[in-house]
Each structure stands twice: as structure tokens, then as C-alpha cells.
Design a protein around this motif. Structure first.
Motif, PDB file in Angstrom:
ATOM      1  N   VAL A  45      -5.477 -12.103   6.365  1.00  0.00           N
ATOM      2  CA  VAL A  45      -5.883 -11.211   7.729  1.00  0.00           C
ATOM      3  C   VAL A  45      -4.243 -11.776   9.033  1.00  0.00           C
ATOM      4  N   VAL A  46      -3.751 -11.109   8.992  1.00  0.00           N
ATOM      5  CA  VAL A  46      -2.614 -11.543   9.545  1.00  0.00           C
ATOM      6  C   VAL A  46      -2.499 -11.087  11.040  1.00  0.00           C
ATOM      7  N   PHE A  47      -2.662 -11.864  11.745  1.00  0.00           N
ATOM      8  CA  PHE A  47      -2.613 -10.951  13.838  1.00  0.00           C
ATOM      9  C   PHE A  47      -0.389 -11.205  13.142  1.00  0.00           C
ATOM     10  N   ALA A  48      -0.026 -10.002  14.163  1.00  0.00           N
ATOM     11  CA  ALA A  48       1.677 -10.285  13.906  1.00  0.00           C
ATOM     12  C   ALA A  48       2.224  -9.095  15.348  1.00  0.00           C
ATOM     13  N   SER A  49       3.305  -9.558  15.780  1.00  0.00           N
ATOM     14  CA  SER A  49       3.780  -9.120  17.315  1.00  0.00           C
ATOM     15  C   SER A  49       5.252  -8.265  17.169  1.00  0.00           C
ATOM     16  N   GLN A  50       4.857  -6.785  16.427  1.00  0.00           N
ATOM     17  CA  GLN A  50       6.069  -5.748  16.477  1.00  0.00           C
ATOM     18  C   GLN A  50       5.392  -5.146  17.439  1.00  0.00           C
ATOM     19  N   LEU A  97       5.726  -9.903  -0.256  1.00  0.00           N
ATOM     20  CA  LEU A  97       5.740 -11.292  -0.279  1.00  0.00           C
ATOM     21  C   LEU A  97       3.755 -11.873  -1.013  1.00  0.00           C
ATOM     22  N   VAL A  98       2.747 -11.446  -0.522  1.00  0.00           N
ATOM     23  CA  VAL A  98       1.619 -11.475  -1.041  1.00  0.00           C
ATOM     24  C   VAL A  98       1.633 -10.588  -3.132  1.00  0.00           C
ATOM     25  N   GLU A  99       2.442 -10.110  -3.111  1.00  0.00           N
ATOM     26  CA  GLU A  99       2.777  -9.721  -4.390  1.00  0.00           C
ATOM     27  C   GLU A  99       2.903 -10.284  -5.359  1.00  0.00           C
ATOM     28  N   ALA A 100       4.214 -11.258  -4.523  1.00  0.00           N
ATOM     29  CA  ALA A 100       4.813 -12.014  -5.544  1.00  0.00           C
ATOM     30  C   ALA A 100       4.604 -12.868  -5.347  1.00  0.00           C
ATOM     31  N   ALA A 101       3.244 -13.589  -4.130  1.00  0.00           N
ATOM     32  CA  ALA A 101       2.527 -14.687  -5.208  1.00  0.00           C
ATOM     33  C   ALA A 101       1.605 -14.543  -5.266  1.00  0.00           C
ATOM     34  N   GLY A 102       2.049 -13.416  -6.077  1.00  0.00           N
ATOM     35  CA  GLY A 102       0.168 -12.769  -7.366  1.00  0.00           C
ATOM     36  C   GLY A 102      -0.653 -12.544  -6.745  1.00  0.00           C
ATOM     37  N   ARG A 103      -1.325 -11.788  -6.136  1.00  0.00           N
ATOM     38  CA  ARG A 103      -1.873 -11.378  -5.356  1.00  0.00           C
ATOM     39  C   ARG A 103      -1.217  -9.275  -5.021  1.00  0.00           C
ATOM     40  N   PRO A 104      -3.062  -9.287  -4.784  1.00  0.00           N
ATOM     41  CA  PRO A 104      -2.757  -7.555  -4.763  1.00  0.00           C
ATOM     42  C   PRO A 104      -1.926  -6.956  -3.718  1.00  0.00           C
ATOM     43  N   ARG A 105      -0.956  -6.231  -3.247  1.00  0.00           N
ATOM     44  CA  ARG A 105      -0.819  -5.662  -1.785  1.00  0.00           C
ATOM     45  C   ARG A 105      -1.352  -5.679  -0.621  1.00  0.00           C
ATOM     46  N   ASP A 106      -2.587  -5.204  -1.372  1.00  0.00           N
ATOM     47  CA  ASP A 106      -3.476  -4.992   0.254  1.00  0.00           C
ATOM     48  C   ASP A 106      -4.816  -6.139   0.403  1.00  0.00           C
ATOM     49  N   ALA A 107      -4.486  -7.454  -0.529  1.00  0.00           N
ATOM     50  CA  ALA A 107      -5.441  -8.285   0.077  1.00  0.00           C
ATOM     51  C   ALA A 107      -5.275  -8.834   0.974  1.00  0.00           C
ATOM     52  N   LEU A 108      -4.103  -8.840   1.948  1.00  0.00           N
ATOM     53  CA  LEU A 108      -4.072  -9.203   2.929  1.00  0.00           C
ATOM     54  C   LEU A 108      -3.742  -8.206   3.753  1.00  0.00           C
ATOM     55  N   LYS A 109      -4.373  -7.612   5.426  1.00  0.00           N
ATOM     56  CA  LYS A 109      -4.853  -7.012   6.522  1.00  0.00           C
ATOM     57  C   LYS A 109      -3.704  -7.578   7.532  1.00  0.00           C
ATOM     58  N   ILE A 110      -2.713  -6.378   7.686  1.00  0.00           N
ATOM     59  CA  ILE A 110      -1.791  -7.108   8.520  1.00  0.00           C
ATOM     60  C   ILE A 110      -2.868  -6.523  10.022  1.00  0.00           C
ATOM     61  N   LEU A 111      -2.296  -6.434  11.341  1.00  0.00           N
ATOM     62  CA  LEU A 111      -2.938  -6.218  12.683  1.00  0.00           C
ATOM     63  C   LEU A 111      -2.090  -6.800  13.463  1.00  0.00           C
ATOM     64  N   ASP A 122      -2.896  -2.737   9.098  1.00  0.00           N
ATOM     65  CA  ASP A 122      -4.021  -2.246   8.632  1.00  0.00           C
ATOM     66  C   ASP A 122      -4.544  -1.836   9.742  1.00  0.00           C
ATOM     67  N   GLY A 123      -4.772  -2.458  10.825  1.00  0.00           N
ATOM     68  CA  GLY A 123      -5.146  -2.453  11.593  1.00  0.00           C
ATOM     69  C   GLY A 123      -4.242  -2.999  13.143  1.00  0.00           C
ATOM     70  N   PHE A 124      -5.018  -3.091  14.561  1.00  0.00           N
ATOM     71  CA  PHE A 124      -5.019  -3.628  15.549  1.00  0.00           C
ATOM     72  C   PHE A 124      -5.657  -5.169  16.085  1.00  0.00           C
ATOM     73  N   MET A 125      -4.957  -5.745  16.863  1.00  0.00           N
ATOM     74  CA  MET A 125      -5.335  -6.614  17.951  1.00  0.00           C
ATOM     75  C   MET A 125      -5.735  -6.297  19.047  1.00  0.00           C
ATOM     76  N   VAL A 126      -6.683  -6.136  20.076  1.00  0.00           N
ATOM     77  CA  VAL A 126      -6.683  -5.814  20.761  1.00  0.00           C
ATOM     78  C   VAL A 126      -6.508  -6.164  21.979  1.00  0.00           C
ATOM     79  N   LEU A 127      -5.888  -6.550  22.960  1.00  0.00           N
ATOM     80  CA  LEU A 127      -6.106  -7.358  23.740  1.00  0.00           C
ATOM     81  C   LEU A 127      -5.786  -6.732  25.432  1.00  0.00           C
ATOM     82  N   PRO A 128      -7.371  -6.609  26.070  1.00  0.00           N
ATOM     83  CA  PRO A 128      -7.940  -6.222  27.290  1.00  0.00           C
ATOM     84  C   PRO A 128      -7.193  -7.317  28.079  1.00  0.00           C
ATOM     85  N   ALA A 129      -6.952  -6.369  29.074  1.00  0.00           N
ATOM     86  CA  ALA A 129      -5.484  -6.834  29.999  1.00  0.00           C
ATOM     87  C   ALA A 129      -7.230  -7.560  31.240  1.00  0.00           C
TER      88      ALA A 129
END
Lengths: 445, 445
Positions: free
Chosen positions: B230-235, B251-265, B380-387
Motif C-alpha cells: 500500500v502507498v499513501f500519497a498526497s495529490q 515502476l511496480v511492473e518494472a520491478a517484476g510485480r503485477p500493476r495492481d499488486a500495490l494499492k495507492i491511497l 485505489d482508495g483513500f486515507m481519510v483524515l478526520p478533522a
């Protein structure tokens, strides 16, 4: 208020007897949280002061079963914070293979989450096998480990004090979350550590978590006399226990503390029968299930020497001093000498009781034995080692506790809420800022 | 099975908005286990994948309120193991200031106690202030920290694999507690660590705990592509998020892993109103309670530069690259440039959302926004930050979750029991012994 006995439960998912897990009614599992939780809850029902967890930092398969795998004690204590509400929760953490900022944080957190029930058994690590897991080779010697431990604990206390009590304000109106004037840099620069502080945690509910100690070497006893609240000790005979406690209390006094500031708990493995005969049969049944090799490894661990090549039916040979845990080693050698035990007999004894004192008999006999050690003044209480889980814990709570209560020696309900309350120990006040050297207020730079 | 959204709750006892704790209905307390537990239980009611805890290793009073004090995350996750039963439990632990044997143990223990729900956000430590608490001066540079992190994680995986699955036998009849032939020395000798093994814990229920990553520098993305689940990202803008995710999946694919092996939140701070107007009023109310100095410190933290001397009403000046967290810094600079924001405007934005994306509006508007980012493929989803706690968590669970479920984008019940199940990730099989070099069976020496 009359003097009251203190009780700790040494809780191991695999039991404390080397073959305990093989008994027909034993549940087991070194990493079985459900089983461990039920045992600790049973001890809490029995008003035990402390549920205690030993630890080691290696897992070679030739260790006794209970030591091969474990739940990591800090996370385990976390889980027990929510599964219990009164009993103290203590565990071993070595100062040899960790950083004081991390461990001060973990215990501050445990003390907070448990509302003041955390305890830390400070050990210096006594296993060359562990050293190989931390790139520490050769294994640091006894004196060096205690030197580091003393400085380590000083740093932790300084970090716990890096916030005055009441520094967290949380005033919605003014917007003041913390009172920055109540926080302090530690600015520790010592032989082993350089730690600026402050800790990112409020001062713990107990001030400091309860400090436990189990080392019985001269360095260990000196360390305990200066800093510990509780000592776990191992003695086989009451007269030796009396000598041990008198000596240790003398050291406590010499360190400028009241003699009763340190509670001395002796390890006992109770084996309860409805009759004396039944208790003996249980011990024999446990013995028959014991793997002699596992018992021999436990003995070698305890005395700190490889005895596998010895003649089993000869007396224990003379052995040189070692870098290992000195308490057990000395006591067991004396036991063997006094009782003319062969290596085989000593092996089976240690396999049974993990090196501690085996107390077998009817509930009345066991309660009388513990009462004698307590009322004589030698013991402030006991660390109880159940042979396995959960039966022997429940038996102790159901059979022994009520007899100790009937004698007026043990509490019938928790009177306070913190582990320090249970032990009759004061909360350490925050050292006056003026008395603390080199503590510079933190400016919001 | 259609693709499902994944949700993590960033849980902080002081809230994530710099002034959240000052709101009239806010409960707060950075070390308030009861409050944190209720928030996590609410998230579990909403079928969140993960309750996540950030961390830092310092507590200077000029940090944002939520960062001054904390519960230590490993002990906190321990407490939550018993207070929850389904939701994943993840926390940040730095590889810069700890030993892999200790941390591998802690996560093995958490994964065991939670029955396979543990996750580890691997960070390399990005604060010079922390270095002063560990005698590390000068602060190790970015590349050195990632070099250590890579080796550290390799060691941990090796330790988790030091037992084959099913090594714990526990056969009462034969007396075999562990199958020693299923344990292996690691014998790791690397640039940073020398670790013999084996770990004193069975292979975790998930094989390895879920590995999370949040670094957005080239080293961080490379590390994530090779090792993270899982990667937490900010955009801030969907088009940038799309570019980011495409690049990372490449980059995930280049590292020899399936593209969806990493979930980006992607991080989002939702502010929900019954009307758009009400949502704006809530944001304004939060802004009015914000301490501009605290917001400025949060901005300086995020961009890695001291901006306190800047003209607040001028555009953000050109800034050199830093040794700090690069992701936020780059995104925020771009946001300021794209939207012609002044330093003051950027300060208030970061103070509000902790540098993540602020999503305000009615429940329908927020659900639509999240759905767009998800169905476009960027997230792939979200990291929710409650105020703050607990209201905004309950509001999200009560108002947003049902709308995402109605769209068919989010689960209506947990389908599996482990965090890997929730994320749709396979349990890593134990590497074939034959394929692993330099792993020597342990003899009972």
C-alpha cells in the motif's frame, strides 16, 4: 495497616514446567493470546498484584519449549491493557539491545493505556545467542552491561520527567494545547547515550512505571538496591532467603532508601493436590513427561555451563564463575552441595521448577509454606510459576488465595487502582525543576 | 469481482486539522485510548480496511498539537488487537532508529494477536529533531536512510521466514513442541546489520504483515515499487494523481510485480455539510480557530524550509531541494504555483488539511468526488483524515460509506478476516528452502 503479601504470576503460554504443556488438561501455545488473557484474568480475579512476562531475544529450537517462541512483551502488554482493568502488567525488556527513547515511550504509553498499571523488569541480557541477532559480537561483559543499564534507566527517568505533571492543558478557549513552559530538554550526554528530549508523551500516571529487577550478581543487587521497586529472586531454603533479603535490604538502606521501599518476591512453582500424595503424583507425572534433554538444557542455561558431558550420577562438579545470570547459578550449586544431589537429580529439579522452588502439597500445606516465608520477614511475596495453563492458575486462585486471605495476609479486593497502589509504593514526585541540573526550558524556536 | 475501493482512517487523538481539537463537539487527547478506540470501532463499523497511526520520534512543543505527544504505536496497536476484530491495524515505525530483530518481533506478535490484521508503514525518519534523541548527529542523509531501510526490510522478511509455516507441532504424545527441521538461521551479514536468527516467533498469519509506504521521493517510490503493498500519497489535482499513479504502477511492473499488486491511497480530509454552504462554514470555523503560527509550522514541516521570514502576501519563493519528505513539498509548491497562492493562503490550506486534499461539500458531493478519483483509475482508495474526533469519523461512516456502497464501489461487509484479504492481496508463500541461499538448518547444538 498490617503488612500484606504481594503476588506476581509468571505467565508463559507454554507453561513454566518443561513438560507442563504435555499434561492432559494443559492448553498451550506460546503465542496464544486468548489463553494468556484468560490466565491473566484469572489472576486478576485472585487479586494478584502483577501479571509478569519474561522475555528472551533469540529463538533457537534447543531452548526449553516455553522460550522458543513468544509474543513480543510490549505489544502483549498493550493487548492486556484492554483485557484487564486492575492487575499490574509487567514485562522484561533488555537495556542491551534497545534505545532508551523507544523504551521510555513504550512504557509511558503502556502506563497511560492501563491507567497506571505498567511495570518494567530491567534486564541486561544474559545470552550470547541473543547477541548474534543484534550484531554484537563478542557479547558485552557483565560490568559493561550494567554500566549501560544504569545510564539507560537514568535517561528513561529523565525522559519521563521531561514533562511536568499537568503540562497538557487542552484549553479550547485560548487554544493552548500544551503549556510549553512545563516541558524540558533532557540534554543528556553520557558514556553510552546522547538524548536531547523531551519525550513525546506526558509524564506517566505512575510518575515512573514500576521498576522490577531480577539480577542477583553483585552488580545486579547494587542496581536493584538503588533503583528497583520489586526484586524477583530465587532461593531454595528459608534461611538462605532470610540472609539474601537482609543483605539486599541493607543495600537499599545504604543507598539512602527506606528498607521497605523494595519488595522482594521469591519464585515458587506450586503443585497442588487434594492430598499430599496426589501432589506428589502430579510432580511425578510431570517428571515422567519431561524430555531429559530439555531439562538438561534448562539446567545448563541456569548454571551457565555446558553439563551435557558430565556423569549424570556423579555430584555436580566444581564450576568456574560465568558471565551468565549469577543468582540461579549460585543457589543451584549450593542446593546440589547441601542435598548431595547428582547432576541427574539437579537436572530433574530444574526441569520441573525452571530453577525456582517447587512447593507441593495440599492447599493448606502450600498456604502455610508461603505464610511462613512471608511472616518470617524473608519474603514480601512470591512470583508464582504455574506448571502450565490454565488449570494450575485457577487452582491457585481458587485454593490458595482464599487461605492466604483467611490468614489476613492477602488483600480480598484491590484497594487502589495503580500497580504502585497495589504494592504500597508512593508515586515518585516530579523532581523540582530547580534541583535538576542542566535542564533548559524549551523555547518554541 | 469488480474492483473495490480501499479506505484507511488516519487516527490521531488530537485530530488532523490543526485546530480540530478546539471545535465545540471535539473530544481530544493525544494519549486518550478510550477516544481512539471508539474512533477505530466506528471505522470498523464502516468496514474500513485499515486504522492507521502516524508517528514521530520527538516531542518539541512547537510541533502541531497532534504531534507533541502520542501513544507509542506498537503498544497502541496491541491494545486495539483486543478492542477490534476485523479492521486492519497499521502504524509507522522508522527503520532509522530501531533494530530489525525487535521490530520484526513486534509485528509478528501484532499479526498473531490480531489474527492477521497488522500493517507496517516503513519510514526512514525525516526529522533532524528526532536524530537528537538517538545520538545521531548529523542526521543521516536521504540515500543512506533508504539504503538502511532496504536492508532492514530484507532482514525482517528473512526473520519472518526463519520458520516454515507449520513449524509449531505441539504433539503431546511424542513430546515434540517444535519441528526443529523447519527452522532456519538467517545468517544475514550486510552493510548495516548482522543478524543470525531465527526469530523467536512463528511465521505471521499473513506471512508478512502488510507493508505500507508513504515516501514520494525517487528513492521512496523505488522502495515502494519493489516492496510495498500500500502507498499513501498526497495529490491535490486528479490529473496529477493520474500521472503519479501511472508512473508508480509502471515502476511496480518494472520491478517484476503485477500493476495492481500495490494499492495507492490518496489522503483526503472530508468536511461534510448538510448543504455546500454548511460545509464551507465548517471549514471557515476551523480556520478561525487556527493558530496561524501552528499552521506556519505545519507548512514549514511539509515543505522542509523555514518560511517564517517570508512575506505572507507574496507568492511562495523558489526553494531548493531538501532532505525532508519530498512528496508533500513538491505537490504543495506546484499547488501554490498553479493556483497563484500566497504564502498565507498555502499556510492556511496546509493548516487545514495537514497538507492533504481538503474535500468539502454535501455527502453526495464528497461521495461523487471520491468515486471519480477511484473510477478514473487514479486512486485505489483513500486515507481519510478526520478533522477531529469523534464526530467527523462517525459522519463519514454514516453519510459517505452508504453512498459509496450504493454505487457498488465499497464493501458492505468484511469478506475475509485478514488485512491482506481486505486489500485483495495474496498471502506471500514461504520462499522455497531450496531457493534461499545461505540458510543453514539449525542443529540442536
Amino acid at each position: 495497616m498490617s503488612r500484606k503479601m504481594h503476588l506476581a504470576l509468571l505467565t508463559s503460554g507454554a507453561g513454566n514446567h518443561v513438560a507442563g504443556w504435555r499434561m492432559p488438561d494443559a492448553e498451550f501455545g506460546s503465542e496464544n493470546l486468548d489463553l494468556i488473557t484468560r490466565a491473566v484474568q484469572s489472576a486478576e480475579r485472585g487479586c494478584f498484584d502483577i501479571a509478569f512476562f519474561a522475555d528472551s531475544l533469540h529463538g533457537a529450537p534447543d531452548a526449553p519449549a516455553k522460550n522458543v517462541t513468544r509474543l513480543e512483551p510490549l505489544t502483549l502488554l498493550g493487548a492486556l491493557c484492554t483485557a484487564t482493568s486492575k492487575i499490574g502488567l509487567a514485562a522484561t525488556v533488555s537495556t542491551t539491545y534497545s534505545e532508551p527513547y523507544n523504551i521510555a515511550r513504550a512504557f509511558a504509553s503502556l502506563d497511560r493505556m492501563s491507567n497506571g498499571r505498567a511495570g518494567w523488569n530491567v534486564v541486561t541480557g544474559a545470552s550470547p545467542e541473543a547477541a548474534g541477532n543484534f550484531g554484537t559480537d563478542p557479547f558485552p561483559d557483565h560490568a559493561a552491561r550494567y554500566g549501560r543499564a544504569r545510564e539507560y534507566l537514568d535517561v528513561c527517568k529523565g525522559l519521563w520527567d521531561s514533562w511536568d505533571d499537568g503540562a497538557m492543558v487542552g484549553d479550547k478557549q485560548s487554544g493552548t494545547y500544551v503549556d510549553a513552559s512545563k516541558m524540558h530538554r533532557l540534554n543528556h550526554e553520557g558514556e553510552h547515550f546522547s538524548v536531547r528530549g523531551p519525550l513525546n508523551a506526558n509524564r506517566p500516571p505512575q510518575g515512573y512505571p514500576v521498576i522490577l529487577q531480577a539480577g542477583a550478581s553483585p552488580s545486579g543487587l547494587d542496581f536493584a538496591a538503588r533503583t528497583a521497586d520489586v526484586v524477583f529472586a530465587s532461593q531454595q531454603m528459608l534461611e538462605d532467603a532470610t540472609v539474601f533479603s537482609d543483605k539486599l535490604r541493607g543495600l537499599v538502606e545504604a543507598a539512602g532508601r527506606p528498607r521497605d521501599a523494595l519488595k522482594i518476591l521469591f519464585g515458587v512453582m506450586p503443585v497442588i493436590g487434594r492430598t499430599e500424595e496426589e501432589a506428589k503424583e502430579k510432580v511425578a507425572a510431570l517428571g515422567a513427561l519431561s524430555d531429559p534433554d530439555a531439562a538438561m538444557r534448562a539446567l545448563c542455561d541456569r548454571v551457565g555451563h555446558d553439563l551435557t558431558q558430565c556423569d549424570l550420577d556423579a555430584p555436580l562438579p566444581e564450576l568456574p564463575e560465568t558471565n551468565m545470570m549469577q543468582g540461579h547459578s549460585v543457589v543451584l550449586r549450593k542446593l546440589a552441595k547441601t542435598k548431595n544431589m547428582t547432576v541427574r537429580e539437579l537436572r530433574d529439579y530444574v526441569g520441573a521448577s525452571s530453577g525456582h522452588r517447587l512447593v507441593m502439597g495440599t492447599p493448606d500445606q502450600i498456604a502455610d509454606d508461603l505464610a511462613l516465608w512471608f511472616t518470617s520477614g524473608a519474603a514480601d511475596g512470591f512470583m508464582v510459576l504455574p506448571a502450565y495453563l490454565p488449570g494450575p492458575v485457577d487452582d491457585f486462585v481458587n485454593e490458595i488465595i482464599p487461605r492466604l486471605q483467611a490468614k489476613g495476609l492477602f488483600r480480598t479486593a484491590y484497594e487502589g487502582s495503580t500497580l504502585r497502589d497495589h504494592l504500597g509504593l508512593d508515586r515518585p514526585p516530579h523532581p523540582a525543576q530547580a534541583a535538576a541540573p542542566a535542564r533548559e526550558p524549551v523555547s518554541a524556536n
